[in-house]
Design an enzyme around this catalytic site. Structure first.
Site, PDB file in Angstrom:
ATOM      1  N   GLU A 114     -73.143  31.043  10.552  1.00  0.00           N
ATOM      2  CA  GLU A 114     -71.890  31.064   9.780  1.00  0.00           C
ATOM      3  C   GLU A 114     -71.342  31.121  11.736  1.00  0.00           C
ATOM      4  O   GLU A 114     -70.368  31.752  11.858  1.00  0.00           O
ATOM      5  CB  GLU A 114     -71.377  32.748   9.374  1.00  0.00           C
ATOM      6  CG  GLU A 114     -71.293  32.828   7.921  1.00  0.00           C
ATOM      7  CD  GLU A 114     -70.409  31.987   6.909  1.00  0.00           C
ATOM      8  OE1 GLU A 114     -68.984  32.379   7.302  1.00  0.00           O
ATOM      9  OE2 GLU A 114     -70.614  31.285   6.059  1.00  0.00           O
ATOM     10  N   HIS A 147     -68.260  39.190   8.225  1.00  0.00           N
ATOM     11  CA  HIS A 147     -68.891  38.270   9.667  1.00  0.00           C
ATOM     12  C   HIS A 147     -68.423  39.782  10.568  1.00  0.00           C
ATOM     13  O   HIS A 147     -67.886  40.911  11.066  1.00  0.00           O
ATOM     14  CB  HIS A 147     -68.195  37.589  10.284  1.00  0.00           C
ATOM     15  CG  HIS A 147     -68.315  36.363   9.458  1.00  0.00           C
ATOM     16  ND1 HIS A 147     -66.841  35.184   9.303  1.00  0.00           N
ATOM     17  CD2 HIS A 147     -68.698  35.419   9.174  1.00  0.00           C
ATOM     18  CE1 HIS A 147     -66.983  34.315   9.251  1.00  0.00           C
ATOM     19  NE2 HIS A 147     -68.097  34.786   8.399  1.00  0.00           N
ATOM     20  N   CYS A 157     -61.234  35.433  15.113  1.00  0.00           N
ATOM     21  CA  CYS A 157     -61.736  34.921  14.710  1.00  0.00           C
ATOM     22  C   CYS A 157     -61.494  32.943  14.871  1.00  0.00           C
ATOM     23  O   CYS A 157     -62.045  31.810  14.783  1.00  0.00           O
ATOM     24  CB  CYS A 157     -61.799  34.817  13.001  1.00  0.00           C
ATOM     25  SG  CYS A 157     -61.576  36.498  12.598  1.00  0.00           S
TER      26      CYS A 157
HETATM   27  O1  SUG Z   1     -64.492  32.530   6.401  1.00  0.00           O
HETATM   28  N1  SUG Z   1     -60.881  32.998   5.699  1.00  0.00           N
HETATM   29  C1  SUG Z   1     -62.414  33.045   5.905  1.00  0.00           C
HETATM   30  C2  SUG Z   1     -61.927  33.977   7.395  1.00  0.00           C
HETATM   31  C3  SUG Z   1     -62.574  33.686   8.999  1.00  0.00           C
HETATM   32  C4  SUG Z   1     -62.873  34.416   9.572  1.00  0.00           C
HETATM   33  N2  SUG Z   1     -63.419  34.418  10.594  1.00  0.00           N
HETATM   34  C5  SUG Z   1     -64.341  35.196  10.749  1.00  0.00           C
HETATM   35  N3  SUG Z   1     -64.021  36.289  10.727  1.00  0.00           N
HETATM   36  N4  SUG Z   1     -65.492  34.801  12.451  1.00  0.00           N
HETATM   37  C6  SUG Z   1     -63.594  33.338   5.749  1.00  0.00           C
HETATM   38  O2  SUG Z   1     -63.583  34.298   5.280  1.00  0.00           O
HETATM   39  C7  SUG Z   1     -59.977  32.089   3.489  1.00  0.00           C
HETATM   40  C8  SUG Z   1     -59.154  30.710   2.622  1.00  0.00           C
HETATM   41  C9  SUG Z   1     -58.648  30.959   1.381  1.00  0.00           C
HETATM   42  O3  SUG Z   1     -58.936  31.736   0.357  1.00  0.00           O
HETATM   43  O4  SUG Z   1     -57.779  29.993   1.464  1.00  0.00           O
HETATM   44  C10 SUG Z   1     -61.159  31.976   4.277  1.00  0.00           C
HETATM   45  O5  SUG Z   1     -61.614  31.048   4.517  1.00  0.00           O
END
Ligand code: SUG
Length: 449
Positions: free
Chosen positions: A178, A253, A373
């Site tokens: 990731e 993460h 993020c």
């Molecule tokens: O991968 N949310 C993302 C959020 C990513 C955050 N990034 C970091 N922590 N670096 C994920 O979970 C949600 C999309 C939705 O449900 O509509 C989403 O993909």
């Protein structure tokens, strides 16, 4: 910018895309699950992100921008057997036969570019070049479809011989990767060799030590592969396992529970599985004396408060003309009295912390994405920044252009049902086509090829 040998950390933020919506697609990401099917505001979301970028640029930091992806992603639907004379037919078929899949190909999740790639700067690598490995994002289908376009975008922006672009790791759980969200670089100076800390959620040879409830989204095998590809010296690499307790509490993460920059590592007591071992390895591998570990005890800020406010998804930045670290926090940290009090005393009392600034990125937060993020960090020399062919470094002019572009093309609101409208795809393609011209990145999207 002062000397040519000087290096900067450039924060490239992902622009929120025109289909930004809340679909509840990421199991284990509590904010995303809680906001599933709510009405989203793509225009507001994009402007919130741009405002944060502009504020950092105004502080004198180097700020860049990365582009959103085309959604719904018709090539994925075609690959999965949906056919028709028009894209509208394909969309209609997918909605009827596979409604969840349709939601997955509509997600604007590429905005969280901390998951775009892992980047190892020139000072750390065997060949003295900056290495990029786009994240395969294997653990969630809606994110797994990002890496091809991400890879093309990164290759287009970082195009000179100073950069090496690797393909994403093979798909599947074994190499689930990731990106920078699980990678932290500590250094005395950006231009000097640093310690790269890779954090994984599970390892194949220790299956018993894994989260019970939510998935681990990064594996040790993926981290090791990236360190090899990037030519990192093991004397300057630390591999650490995430505490499964944290993953099960919603820390999907590592950047939801720990953040580092230059000589500061800011982390929760439950971030790592073997905290003392991890800290000792960093101490040994970090050659300079001046290293600050800021550990937050659970009694100061509970795991639950950390997850709901994203205290550790803050950005730690070195604002020119100031001493120490400035913390860029989401307003959720200000709204929670315990976290706010903690941050106030931290900035008042800790010698390494200069100030805390709060930003409203609620539209992103509601899907589990805080300030950290939204950005991918790339260490660059002054000459490398100047030589970029793409127009992606935020100036006042680019900021104005991007705000105007958002105001012209984005919808105020999106209800889940609005994603069914084929006109949204057309609007998105028109907008993105124009954006590639503003940013001078060439034809990176499938619909342009
Ligand atoms: O991968 N949310 C993302 C959020 C990513 C955050 N990034 C970091 N922590 N670096 C994920 O979970 C949600 C999309 C939705 O449900 O509509 C989403 O993909």
């Amino acid at each position: 910018m002062s000397s040519v040998n000087h290096a900067f950390e450039v924060n490239f933020d992902g622009l929120v895309g025109p289909t930004h919506n809340f679909a509840g697609l990421s199991y284990g990401n509590i904010a995303a699950s809680e906001h599933a099917n709510q009405v989203s505001s793509p225009k507001l979301a994009a402007l919130q992100g741009l405002k944060k970028m502009k504020a950092l640029a105004d502080m004198g930091l180097q700020q860049g921008v990365l582009l959103p992806h085309e959604r719904p992603h018709i090539p994925t639907l075609k690959r999965l057997g949906f056919a028709g004379n028009t894209d509208a037919d394909i969309i209609a078929q997918a909605i009827k036969q596979a409604p969840l899949l349709f939601k997955q190909v509509c997600s604007g999740s590429a905005m969280w570019v901390a998951n775009a790639a892992t980047v190892s700067p020139f000072a750390d690598t065997a060949d003295g070049l900056t290495h990029f490995t786009p994240a395969n994002l294997s653990s969630m289908f809606h994110r797994r479809i990002e890496s091809d376009v991400t890879s093309r975008m990164l290759q287009s922006i970082f195009a000179s011989e100073d950069y090496v672009h690797h393909p994403a790791l093979p798909h599947g759980q074994h190499f689930s990767d990731e990106g920078a969200a699980n990678h932290t670089r500590l250094c005395s100076d950006y231009a000097e060799r640093g310690v790269e800390l890779f954090v994984y959620g599970e390892r194949a040879d220790r299956p018993a030590v894994a989260p019970q409830k939510f998935p681990a989204r990064q594996t040790l095998a993926a981290c090791e592969a990236v360190t090899r590809l990037h030519g990192l010296d093991e004397e300057h690499v630390v591999l650490a396992q995430q505490n499964p307790l944290a993953i099960d509490a919603g820390v999907f993460h590592n950047d939801v529970i720990a953040v580092g920059n230059t000589n500061v590592l800011f982390y929760h007591e439950y971030a790592f599985l073997e905290t003392e071992v991890v800290l000792e390895q960093i101490r040994q591998k970090f050659s300079a004396q001046d290293l600050h570990f800021i550990e937050v005890k659970n009694e100061q800020v509970s795991l639950q408060d950390a997850v709901s406010t994203y205290l550790f998804n803050t950005q730690l930045v070195q604002v020119p003309g100031t001493q120490g670290t400035t913390i860029i926090a989401p307003t959720e940290c200000q709204a929670n009295p315990r976290v706010h009090q903690y941050l106030q005393s931290l900035s008042a009392e800790h010698p390494a912390i200069h100030a805390v600034h709060y930003f409203d990125v609620k539209q992103s937060m509601n899907n589990g994405g805080g300030p950290a993020c939204l950005r991918l960090r790339v260490v660059m020399k002054e000459s490398q920044i100047k030589q970029l062919g793409a127009n992606v470094i935020l100036t006042d002019h680019l900021y104005q252009q991007l705000c105007q572009w958002v105001n012209t093309h984005y919808r105020e609101q999106i209800q889940p049902i609005d994603l069914h409208d084929p006109a949204l795809l057309m609007e998105t393609r028109t907008a993105l086509d124009e954006l590639t011209q503003i940013c001078k990145v060439g034809s990176i999207y499938d619909f342009q090829r």
